[in-house]
Motif scaffolding. Structure first.
Motif, short mmCIF file in Angstrom:
data_model
loop_
_atom_site.label_atom_id
_atom_site.label_comp_id
_atom_site.label_asym_id
_atom_site.label_seq_id
_atom_site.Cartn_x
_atom_site.Cartn_y
_atom_site.Cartn_z
N GLU A 1 1.18 73.25 22.04
CA GLU A 1 0.55 72.08 22.38
C GLU A 1 -0.94 72.27 22.86
N GLY A 2 -1.15 73.26 23.63
CA GLY A 2 -2.25 73.52 24.34
C GLY A 2 -3.39 73.91 23.32
N THR A 3 -2.98 74.62 22.23
CA THR A 3 -4.14 74.89 21.12
C THR A 3 -4.26 74.18 20.27
N LYS A 4 -3.46 73.19 20.19
CA LYS A 4 -3.54 72.12 19.02
C LYS A 4 -5.02 71.62 18.93
N PRO A 5 -5.74 71.22 19.91
CA PRO A 5 -7.25 70.50 19.53
C PRO A 5 -8.03 71.80 18.96
N PHE A 6 -7.82 72.98 19.26
CA PHE A 6 -8.62 74.06 18.55
C PHE A 6 -8.28 73.92 16.89
#
Length: 122
Positions: A76-81
């Motif tokens: 979830e934390g790297t989804k924007p990347f």
């Protein structure tokens, strides 16, 4: 997201660890071997310093410092990347201590690490 640690590559792991313990009051939290690198985490309160001693100099990223942010979920934390076409330059890895970690490169070639230390598995 929370700041997790600052890391520096050092020439002599034991000398550097002793220096930061003596002059900064940091205590050894953990040490391990990962991908040919000897690593010691030192800690005081909420601050962690990761000391890295490697037998090889990284050719893909010559930087000797990286920033690490603790996140609840690597996925979830790297989804924007990922949604913006920015992909990990290293990892994700699952460490022996249960942590999960992944590395990205920032706009000025700084190394950014995201680490999941607990919670749900991705």
């Amino acid at each position: 997201m929370r700041f997790h640690h600052l890391a520096i590559e050092v020439k002599d792991l034991e000398t550097s660890a002793a220096f930061y313990q003596k002059y900064f009051g940091l205590k050894e939290e953990e040490r391990f071997l990962f991908n040919g690198e000897k690593i010691i985490f030192l800690k005081a309160d909420d601050f962690r310093l990761e000391l890295i001693s490697s037998t090889e100099q990284s050719s893909s990223n010559p930087a000797s410092v990286h920033l690490c942010f603790e996140i609840d979920s690597i996925k979830e934390g790297t989804k924007p990347f990922i949604e913006n076409g920015i992909f990990a330059i290293e990892g994700p890895y699952k460490l022996d201590n249960g942590w999960e970690t992944v590395f990205y490169q920032g706009p000025d070639n700084e190394l950014l690490e995201f680490i999941q230390v607990g919670g749900k598995a991705d």
